[in-house]
Design a protein around this motif. Structure first.
Motif, PDB file in Angstrom:
ATOM      1  N   LEU A 105       0.851  -1.187   0.000  1.00  0.00           N
ATOM      2  CA  LEU A 105       0.000   0.000   0.000  1.00  0.00           C
ATOM      3  C   LEU A 105       0.882   1.229   0.000  1.00  0.00           C
ATOM      4  CD1 LEU A 105      -2.457  -1.162   2.781  1.00  0.00           C
ATOM      5  CD2 LEU A 105      -2.889  -1.135   0.333  1.00  0.00           C
ATOM      6  N   GLU A 106       0.393   2.270  -0.615  1.00  0.00           N
ATOM      7  CA  GLU A 106       1.119   3.539  -0.567  1.00  0.00           C
ATOM      8  C   GLU A 106       0.090   4.660  -0.519  1.00  0.00           C
ATOM      9  OE1 GLU A 106       4.447   4.352  -0.302  1.00  0.00           O
ATOM     10  OE2 GLU A 106       5.065   5.555  -2.031  1.00  0.00           O
ATOM     11  N   LEU A 107       0.287   5.589   0.425  1.00  0.00           N
ATOM     12  CA  LEU A 107      -0.566   6.770   0.500  1.00  0.00           C
ATOM     13  C   LEU A 107      -0.099   7.785  -0.526  1.00  0.00           C
ATOM     14  CD1 LEU A 107      -0.541   7.004   4.376  1.00  0.00           C
ATOM     15  CD2 LEU A 107      -2.636   6.823   3.033  1.00  0.00           C
ATOM     16  N   SER A 108      -1.042   8.500  -1.117  1.00  0.00           N
ATOM     17  CA  SER A 108      -0.656   9.572  -2.030  1.00  0.00           C
ATOM     18  C   SER A 108       0.142  10.610  -1.250  1.00  0.00           C
ATOM     19  CB  SER A 108      -1.896  10.202  -2.660  1.00  0.00           C
ATOM     20  OG  SER A 108      -2.771  10.686  -1.661  1.00  0.00           O
ATOM     21  N   GLN A 109       1.047  11.292  -1.969  1.00  0.00           N
ATOM     22  CA  GLN A 109       1.932  12.237  -1.304  1.00  0.00           C
ATOM     23  C   GLN A 109       1.899  13.600  -1.971  1.00  0.00           C
ATOM     24  OE1 GLN A 109       5.929  10.774  -0.941  1.00  0.00           O
ATOM     25  NE2 GLN A 109       5.298   8.885   0.092  1.00  0.00           N
ATOM     26  N   LYS A 110       2.138  14.583  -1.128  1.00  0.00           N
ATOM     27  CA  LYS A 110       2.379  15.936  -1.645  1.00  0.00           C
ATOM     28  C   LYS A 110       3.667  16.412  -0.983  1.00  0.00           C
ATOM     29  CE  LYS A 110      -0.073  20.031  -2.919  1.00  0.00           C
ATOM     30  NZ  LYS A 110       0.559  21.186  -2.267  1.00  0.00           N
ATOM     31  N   ASP A 111       4.570  16.956  -1.778  1.00  0.00           N
ATOM     32  CA  ASP A 111       5.888  17.354  -1.265  1.00  0.00           C
ATOM     33  C   ASP A 111       6.536  16.259  -0.415  1.00  0.00           C
ATOM     34  OD1 ASP A 111       5.455  19.846  -2.427  1.00  0.00           O
ATOM     35  OD2 ASP A 111       4.470  20.608  -0.616  1.00  0.00           O
ATOM     36  N   SER A 159       5.177  14.041   1.514  1.00  0.00           N
ATOM     37  CA  SER A 159       4.488  13.611   2.730  1.00  0.00           C
ATOM     38  C   SER A 159       3.095  13.117   2.385  1.00  0.00           C
ATOM     39  CB  SER A 159       4.345  14.769   3.715  1.00  0.00           C
ATOM     40  OG  SER A 159       5.573  15.021   4.328  1.00  0.00           O
ATOM     41  N   PRO A 160       2.600  12.121   3.116  1.00  0.00           N
ATOM     42  CA  PRO A 160       1.259  11.630   2.831  1.00  0.00           C
ATOM     43  C   PRO A 160       0.225  12.725   3.015  1.00  0.00           C
ATOM     44  CG  PRO A 160       2.255  10.411   4.672  1.00  0.00           C
ATOM     45  CD  PRO A 160       3.271  11.376   4.180  1.00  0.00           C
ATOM     46  N   ASP A 161      -0.690  12.870   2.023  1.00  0.00           N
ATOM     47  CA  ASP A 161      -1.672  13.957   2.093  1.00  0.00           C
ATOM     48  C   ASP A 161      -3.081  13.460   2.445  1.00  0.00           C
ATOM     49  OD1 ASP A 161      -2.467  12.732  -0.230  1.00  0.00           O
ATOM     50  OD2 ASP A 161      -1.993  14.405  -1.560  1.00  0.00           O
ATOM     51  N   GLY A 162      -3.254  12.165   2.593  1.00  0.00           N
ATOM     52  CA  GLY A 162      -4.544  11.647   3.056  1.00  0.00           C
ATOM     53  C   GLY A 162      -5.632  11.588   1.998  1.00  0.00           C
ATOM     54  N   ARG A 163      -5.291  11.786   0.726  1.00  0.00           N
ATOM     55  CA  ARG A 163      -6.332  11.763  -0.305  1.00  0.00           C
ATOM     56  C   ARG A 163      -6.647  10.346  -0.771  1.00  0.00           C
ATOM     57  NH1 ARG A 163      -4.899  15.847  -4.999  1.00  0.00           N
ATOM     58  NH2 ARG A 163      -7.138  15.847  -5.348  1.00  0.00           N
ATOM     59  N   TRP A 164      -5.612   9.625  -1.178  1.00  0.00           N
ATOM     60  CA  TRP A 164      -5.828   8.294  -1.747  1.00  0.00           C
ATOM     61  C   TRP A 164      -4.854   7.291  -1.168  1.00  0.00           C
ATOM     62  CZ3 TRP A 164      -4.672  12.030  -5.951  1.00  0.00           C
ATOM     63  CH2 TRP A 164      -5.836  12.709  -6.356  1.00  0.00           C
ATOM     64  N   LEU A 165      -5.267   6.055  -1.316  1.00  0.00           N
ATOM     65  CA  LEU A 165      -4.391   4.949  -0.959  1.00  0.00           C
ATOM     66  C   LEU A 165      -4.290   4.077  -2.206  1.00  0.00           C
ATOM     67  CD1 LEU A 165      -2.966   3.445   1.457  1.00  0.00           C
ATOM     68  CD2 LEU A 165      -5.096   2.167   1.708  1.00  0.00           C
ATOM     69  N   PHE A 166      -3.083   3.690  -2.567  1.00  0.00           N
ATOM     70  CA  PHE A 166      -2.886   2.831  -3.728  1.00  0.00           C
ATOM     71  C   PHE A 166      -2.550   1.420  -3.269  1.00  0.00           C
ATOM     72  CE2 PHE A 166      -1.665   7.165  -4.943  1.00  0.00           C
ATOM     73  CZ  PHE A 166      -2.587   7.380  -5.955  1.00  0.00           C
ATOM     74  N   TYR A 188       3.005  -5.046   3.269  1.00  0.00           N
ATOM     75  CA  TYR A 188       3.353  -3.668   3.618  1.00  0.00           C
ATOM     76  C   TYR A 188       2.122  -2.934   4.156  1.00  0.00           C
ATOM     77  CZ  TYR A 188       5.836   0.812   3.255  1.00  0.00           C
ATOM     78  OH  TYR A 188       6.447   2.013   3.526  1.00  0.00           O
ATOM     79  N   ALA A 189       2.373  -1.851   4.853  1.00  0.00           N
ATOM     80  CA  ALA A 189       1.301  -1.066   5.455  1.00  0.00           C
ATOM     81  C   ALA A 189       1.707   0.397   5.473  1.00  0.00           C
ATOM     82  CB  ALA A 189       1.052  -1.556   6.879  1.00  0.00           C
ATOM     83  N   GLN A 190       0.747   1.243   5.713  1.00  0.00           N
ATOM     84  CA  GLN A 190       0.993   2.671   5.815  1.00  0.00           C
ATOM     85  C   GLN A 190       0.221   3.193   7.022  1.00  0.00           C
ATOM     86  OE1 GLN A 190       2.190   5.008   2.411  1.00  0.00           O
ATOM     87  NE2 GLN A 190       3.591   3.580   3.366  1.00  0.00           N
ATOM     88  N   ALA A 191       0.742   4.253   7.620  1.00  0.00           N
ATOM     89  CA  ALA A 191       0.016   4.874   8.723  1.00  0.00           C
ATOM     90  C   ALA A 191       0.124   6.381   8.607  1.00  0.00           C
ATOM     91  CB  ALA A 191       0.569   4.401  10.066  1.00  0.00           C
ATOM     92  N   ILE A 192      -0.919   7.059   9.081  1.00  0.00           N
ATOM     93  CA  ILE A 192      -1.009   8.513   8.888  1.00  0.00           C
ATOM     94  C   ILE A 192      -1.791   9.107  10.065  1.00  0.00           C
ATOM     95  CG2 ILE A 192      -3.086   8.197   7.466  1.00  0.00           C
ATOM     96  CD1 ILE A 192      -2.207  10.630   5.788  1.00  0.00           C
ATOM     97  N   PRO A 193      -1.413  10.318  10.496  1.00  0.00           N
ATOM     98  CA  PRO A 193      -2.167  10.940  11.590  1.00  0.00           C
ATOM     99  C   PRO A 193      -3.665  10.982  11.261  1.00  0.00           C
ATOM    100  CG  PRO A 193      -0.200  12.214  11.142  1.00  0.00           C
ATOM    101  CD  PRO A 193      -0.277  11.151  10.081  1.00  0.00           C
ATOM    102  N   ALA A 194      -4.472  10.651  12.255  1.00  0.00           N
ATOM    103  CA  ALA A 194      -5.902  10.451  12.022  1.00  0.00           C
ATOM    104  C   ALA A 194      -6.577  11.681  11.423  1.00  0.00           C
ATOM    105  CB  ALA A 194      -6.574  10.052  13.329  1.00  0.00           C
ATOM    106  N   ASP A 195      -6.202  12.885  11.888  1.00  0.00           N
ATOM    107  CA  ASP A 195      -6.977  14.058  11.447  1.00  0.00           C
ATOM    108  C   ASP A 195      -6.765  14.391   9.969  1.00  0.00           C
ATOM    109  OD1 ASP A 195      -4.435  14.934  11.782  1.00  0.00           O
ATOM    110  OD2 ASP A 195      -4.928  16.698  13.003  1.00  0.00           O
ATOM    111  N   LEU A 196      -5.702  13.860   9.357  1.00  0.00           N
ATOM    112  CA  LEU A 196      -5.516  14.091   7.923  1.00  0.00           C
ATOM    113  C   LEU A 196      -6.590  13.370   7.104  1.00  0.00           C
ATOM    114  CD1 LEU A 196      -1.632  13.948   7.458  1.00  0.00           C
ATOM    115  CD2 LEU A 196      -3.153  15.914   7.228  1.00  0.00           C
TER     116      LEU A 196
END
Ligand code: K7E
Ligand code: CUA
Length: 660
Positions: A112-118, A120-127, A501-509
């Motif tokens: 899995l991979e989170l979409s990124q901006k600059d 960093s994961p931006d919380g929009r999509w997960l691939f 594989y896994a991804q994690a991101i702060p909840a509020d994003l």
């Protein structure tokens, strides 16, 4: 007595697992400290700090956990049908699983991979990748739904995928299996070296919509691509892939693909590749692959057949693909947060090599090559190497970063996580895992700005960690607090399917964008019913369309007659609720499919082909109110050719119903 038996069993297990690929860590009694419970306790009613998206492996789905609690929040079906909500069964979602091989209701989901901006994961999509029938998927993190699946031509076993570039310009896919490509693929397996090829694909991601399109592929020698990561910062234009089986074995790979001391990390300059594509230097090849998109407006997925792809040949087009020798059968291919260091984790290596982006660039411009491999330049190992981590452990697999200059590598064979310093390559700490750890995840741990704090190890084997459940035991995750100098294991939690594989991101994003319900006035499903008054049953030849609504706690209509054997019945169920967390379910007796779960404001269709005459119950499958159990009705099926009139309604009086 019991004790003796147990230790005998334990010894046998240790013996067995040495023969197999893993061994049991020794100092397990020292692992848990007293405040572990406090660190993972999330009080009832309180939210977790991070979302953790975990691949499901052979279940083809992904699961979502809260961290640090390890609570399972949701399973999102991606490449496999899901009876729990009708994904892949409903008329609206069936098309998501179309491929050039037809409807494929299962796959093996690894990364899995989170979409990124600059970076960093931006919380929009997960691939997500599918390993068996090569595909990539995009999941919308506002709706937690799979919105797009793109099949990959010229590909077998899409494993080194779906990692993304710093601004999600591309996600990639690389072939695990090389195969014959082109028009004639009916060739002897023994002609592997001559006829088999690998490819890596670059898939463009539309910045606004997230829509995927296959931009180009790179034709490569017949080796296996395992994992990959994009460069970042200074190495932004590059992508790095780990390669194994550079021996090009096609049988007994466990021996024959473990001959060479070093395999490769492949470095691809994707900016340069883009240029070649723009200059039409690629070869346009006829292929066949399927692209499935779920449209939020019509709430319906459609499949499109695609027939062409641009293929770049790095032997003809120079200066954009290079090999770097890497000991030995590398799995993880990980780029540190600064973008300068590339870590190869060789499953059979006794050390961890760390390559320097700066040195790689210098080696290329100084032409410090040791020759070529199938026409692609091979950079000298020492010319690319920053240094080696000595004696890290056995079976290094994958590395993540904490953003404080430290790297963490999983050791499959010695079942441990090893923390080391990227700068001086010294091992700083090691902690056991239980057992046979595969991938690791640190929130943001493959991005420019890791959040640190936690590390999760995803384990293949759990042996004695949980209550026995027959021959197969739960796979599991283990949570470590990495905020201090030493790692501290604080939680075990079983996972759904096999975690890779896994991804994690702060909840509020993510939580701030979450869909609560769908506005009924914006429902663009062609079979929507926007109020009970509009409910109806329409015959169209042998197709019967039931436009039915659901609201607490009844269906309209809930009595239907006039269906005949030989008919195909389509229940288009619209959930009229406009409130968070009030789905209704729908099932009909004897349906050769799953129930469907309809979100508030949505329409979802279940197809039913009755096989006998009679009266069949329908009911709501999701406990929606105190009168949920009353949310039911009947549909009558008459013999073929019968002239039972079409009749439907709710709260019908007997006199209006009984006519024949
Ligand atoms: Cu399981 Cu990345 Cu397919 Cu390693 S992979 S664990
Ligand atoms: Cu609607 Cu239960």
């Amino acid at each position: 007595m019991y004790k003796d038996k147990f230790s005998l069993l334990a010894l046998t297990l240790i013996g067995l697992s040495l023969a197999a690929p893993s061994c049991k860590p020794r100092n397990e009694s020292t692992v848990i400290t007293s405040d572990a419970a406090q660190k993972t306790y999330v009080a009832p009613g309180k939210y977790d700090e991070f979302y953790n998206f975990v691949s499901g492996g052979f279940n083809g789905q992904i699961s979502v956990y809260g961290l640090p609690s390890g609570r399972l929040l949701k399973i999102v079906p991606v490449f496999s049908v899901f009876p729990e909500n009708g994904y892949g069964y409903s008329e609206e979602t069936k098309a998501m699983l179309n491929t050039s091989n037809g409807f494929v209701p299962w796959d093996d989901q690894h990364h899995l991979e989170l979409s990124q901006k600059d970076g960093s994961p931006d919380g929009r999509w997960l691939f997500a990748n599918a390993n068996n029938t090569p595909r990539v998927a995009r999941i919308n993190l506002a709706s937690f739904r799979t919105e797009e699946i793109l099949e990959l031509p010229n590909s077998a076993g899409n494993h080194s995928s779906p990692f993304c570039t710093e601004n999600t310009e591309y996600i990639v896919a690389g072939t695990r299996f090389s195969v014959p490509l082109g028009d004639n693929t009916d060739l002897p397996i023994s002609s592997y070296k001559k006829n088999f090829h690998g490819t890596v694909s670059f898939i463009k991601v539309d910045t606004g919509t997230g829509h995927l399109s296959l931009a180009f592929q790179i034709l490569l020698p017949g080796i296996n691509f395992d994992l990959s990561h994009a460069g970042k910062g200074p190495s932004h234009d590059w992508f790095f892939f780990s390669c194994y089986n550079t021996e090009q074995a096609h049988t007994l790979l466990e021996v024959n693909a473990s001959q060479r001391d070093k395999d490769f990390i492949m470095a691809v300059n994707w900016k340069k590749a883009e240029e070649y594509v723009r200059e039409h230097k690629g070869d346009v090849r006829n292929v066949s692959y399927v692209h499935n998109v779920y449209d939020e407006k019509t709430q319906t997925a459609t499949s499109k057949k695609e027939s062409q792809v641009v293929v770049l040949d790095p032997v003809q087009l120079h200066d954009f693909v290079y090999f770097i020798p890497c000991p030995k059968s590398p799995h993880g291919c990980d780029v540190d947060p600064t973008g300068e260091y590339i870590v190869g984790s060789g499953k059979l290596a006794a050390l961890i090599p760390v390559f320097s982006y700066t040195k790689i660039q210098k080696a290329i411009s100084d032409k410090q090559f040791e020759g070529d491999y199938a026409g692609i330049p091979v950079i000298k190992y020492d010319a690319a190497l920053y240094g080696e981590v000595q004696k890290p452990g056995l079976g290094p697999l994958h590395t993540e970063f904490d953003g404080k200059g430290n790297a963490y590598t999983s050791m499959f064979v010695s079942s441990e996580v090893v923390k080391w310093s990227v700068k001086d390559l010294k091992v700083l700490d090691r902690k056991p895992t239980f057992y046979s750890v595969g991938h690791l995840c640190i929130p943001g741990g493959d991005s420019k700005h890791p959040y640190g704090k936690y590390l999760i190890a995803y384990n293949k084997i759990t042996k004695d960690r949980y209550l026995p459940t027959g021959a197969e035991l739960a796979q599991s995750a283990q949570l470590y607090d990495i905020s201090g100098d030493k790692m501290e294991m604080i939680l075990d939690f079983p996972t759904v399917g096999e975690p890779h594989y896994a991804q994690a991101i702060p909840a509020d994003l993510i939580s701030k964008n979450s869909v609560k319900y769908y506005k009924i006035e914006e429902n663009g499903n062609p079979y929507v019913t926007k109020g009970e008054k509009a409910a109806k049953v329409v015959r169209d030849g042998n197709k019967v369309h039931v436009y039915i609504t659901a609201i607490r706690s009844h269906f309209a209509p809930d009595n239907i007659e006039g269906v005949r054997l030989g008919d195909e019945v389509y229940f288009h169920v619209t959930n009229l609720e406009q409130d968070w967390d009030i789905p209704h379910g729908f099932a009909v007796k004897g349906a050769a499919t799953a129930e469907i779960l309809i979100m508030p404001g949505e329409t979802c269709t279940l197809k039913w082909v009755p096989t006998e005459a009679g009266v069949f119950p329908i009911y709501c499958t999701d406990f929606c109110s105190a009168l949920h159990q009353e949310m039911q009705g009947y549909i009558r099926v008459s013999k073929a050719g019968a002239n039972t009139p079409l009749l439907f309604g709710t709260n019908l009086s007997d006199s209006s119903v009984v006519k024949n």
